[in-house]
Design an enzyme around this catalytic site. Sequence first.
Site, PDB file in Angstrom:
ATOM      1  N   HIS A  96      43.881  42.009  33.022  1.00  0.00           N
ATOM      2  CA  HIS A  96      42.547  41.391  33.030  1.00  0.00           C
ATOM      3  C   HIS A  96      41.670  42.314  32.187  1.00  0.00           C
ATOM      4  CE1 HIS A  96      39.208  38.918  34.791  1.00  0.00           C
ATOM      5  NE2 HIS A  96      38.563  39.917  34.228  1.00  0.00           N
ATOM      6  N   ASP A 107      45.212  30.040  33.985  1.00  0.00           N
ATOM      7  CA  ASP A 107      44.291  30.738  34.889  1.00  0.00           C
ATOM      8  C   ASP A 107      43.637  29.761  35.859  1.00  0.00           C
ATOM      9  OD1 ASP A 107      43.094  32.903  36.066  1.00  0.00           O
ATOM     10  OD2 ASP A 107      41.466  33.053  34.619  1.00  0.00           O
ATOM     11  N   HIS A 133      44.117  35.535  29.486  1.00  0.00           N
ATOM     12  CA  HIS A 133      42.928  34.699  29.227  1.00  0.00           C
ATOM     13  C   HIS A 133      41.976  35.313  28.198  1.00  0.00           C
ATOM     14  CE1 HIS A 133      41.545  37.482  32.292  1.00  0.00           C
ATOM     15  NE2 HIS A 133      42.075  36.809  33.276  1.00  0.00           N
ATOM     16  N   LYS A 144      50.153  43.317  37.362  1.00  0.00           N
ATOM     17  CA  LYS A 144      48.824  42.897  36.893  1.00  0.00           C
ATOM     18  C   LYS A 144      47.825  44.026  37.068  1.00  0.00           C
ATOM     19  CE  LYS A 144      45.634  39.883  35.631  1.00  0.00           C
ATOM     20  NZ  LYS A 144      45.093  38.716  36.309  1.00  0.00           N
ATOM     21  N   HIS A 188      46.833  31.017  39.609  1.00  0.00           N
ATOM     22  CA  HIS A 188      46.480  31.413  40.983  1.00  0.00           C
ATOM     23  C   HIS A 188      46.781  30.248  41.918  1.00  0.00           C
ATOM     24  CE1 HIS A 188      44.096  34.927  39.565  1.00  0.00           C
ATOM     25  NE2 HIS A 188      43.947  34.160  38.501  1.00  0.00           N
ATOM     26  N   HIS A 223      50.065  31.985  33.613  1.00  0.00           N
ATOM     27  CA  HIS A 223      48.977  32.651  34.377  1.00  0.00           C
ATOM     28  C   HIS A 223      48.395  31.642  35.362  1.00  0.00           C
ATOM     29  CE1 HIS A 223      45.447  35.622  34.529  1.00  0.00           C
ATOM     30  NE2 HIS A 223      45.237  34.721  35.483  1.00  0.00           N
TER      31      HIS A 223
HETATM   32  O1  DOR Z   1      37.605  33.166  37.038  1.00  0.00           O
HETATM   33  C1  DOR Z   1      38.499  33.832  37.547  1.00  0.00           C
HETATM   34  N1  DOR Z   1      39.014  33.520  38.754  1.00  0.00           N
HETATM   35  N2  DOR Z   1      38.942  34.922  36.903  1.00  0.00           N
HETATM   36  C2  DOR Z   1      39.792  35.775  37.475  1.00  0.00           C
HETATM   37  O2  DOR Z   1      40.131  36.734  36.850  1.00  0.00           O
HETATM   38  C3  DOR Z   1      40.267  35.561  38.858  1.00  0.00           C
HETATM   39  C4  DOR Z   1      40.191  34.163  39.250  1.00  0.00           C
HETATM   40  C5  DOR Z   1      40.347  33.936  40.740  1.00  0.00           C
HETATM   41  O3  DOR Z   1      41.279  34.492  41.320  1.00  0.00           O
HETATM   42  O4  DOR Z   1      39.562  33.151  41.306  1.00  0.00           O
HETATM   43 ZN    ZN Z   2      43.529  34.818  36.594  1.00  0.00          ZN
END
Ligand code: DOR
Ligand code: ZN
Length: 346
Positions: free
Chosen positions: A136, A247, A174, A99, A14, A12
């Site tokens: 999520h 995450d 998460h 997702k 980003h 997971h």
């Molecule tokens: O804290 C988070 N940031 N939770 C999420 O679900 C998305 C993520 C983000 O993309 O910044």
């Molecule tokens: Zn995430």
Amino acid sequence: MRLSLRKPDDWHLHVRDGAALNAVVRHTARQFQRAVIMPNLVPPVVTVDQALAYRERVLAAANSGGAQFEPLMTLYLTEKTSVEDIRRAAGEATIIGAKLYPAGATTNSDAGVTSLAAIDDVLAVMEEEQFPLLVHGEVTASHVDVFDRESNFVSGVLDPLLRTRPMLRVVVEHVTTRDAVNFVRSAGDSVAATITPQHLLFDRNHLLVGGVKPHLYCLPVLKRASDREALIEAATSGESSFFLGTDSAPHARSTKENACGCAGCFSAPVAMELYAEAFDRAGAMDKLEAFASEYGARFYGRPLNTQNITLEKSPWTVPDVYPFGKETIVPLAAGETLAWRCVDHE
Ligand code: DOR
Ligand code: ZN
């Protein structure tokens, strides 16, 4: 002391796009062989063509230095997602799942789903194709307390969904609560969960006592100490339904240290170091390799990595900031001294 581990995967992650992508993805490629790339860009990655094009950009940014990092892509489910695109995605080896963002739940979730009924045709095809649904897991109704949003989602949305679609493969992303841990345990082999380093190391007291710490703010928000204990217990239990997903969610320093700070902890530069910290404190270093490098691959039906990484127990101090395009970014545990260090590269 040194510890050699099978190279881990981050299930997971980003990495954003453009200059941000170029700044952050190398941190993950340093430690991880593969990562599941979240689709919440602006605009979101909703079609197979968009996911494949994004994959090329991630590959170019990650592997310019010769790394062999493998991004595994996801589709962002909307109420317009077509069953044709899901069937096509299920046939693409580099697209690993879709997702589900409840609309309004988190960063860039506005195009998400307001009710599961609106995507029932898509969920039916995902169950048939055994194409994983990455969730999520938070309800978004404004009257629900932010600390209860995950538990309410589990009992009010996920449990009914799996009763209707028992063969659906689901990753509860998460997990942050004892309730979610218990649900995953009771749900059978087709349901798994990722656990972040921040939810293993911190609780809401760390976030709020003695001043608000914007770099510990993420969604789902940190919960009680007793929830954290349940997460540590799950991660170190040797149960294959719990595996690593950082995450890591990069936001520029100026957008975190802000009157309305963004949600997300940037853990990529220190990910394995932080998991090692959590497992070591729990006296469970012998359970780290399977959690980090085996259970996720097994759930997704992917081969285990064949390379190794080395962790060394030698104290070091996490940098205060890293470059982030024209800005800077503050990593999780900035300025703190950690016991373990990933030593293969850099
Ligand atoms: O804290 C988070 N940031 N939770 C999420 O679900 C998305 C993520 C983000 O993309 O910044
Ligand atoms: Zn995430």
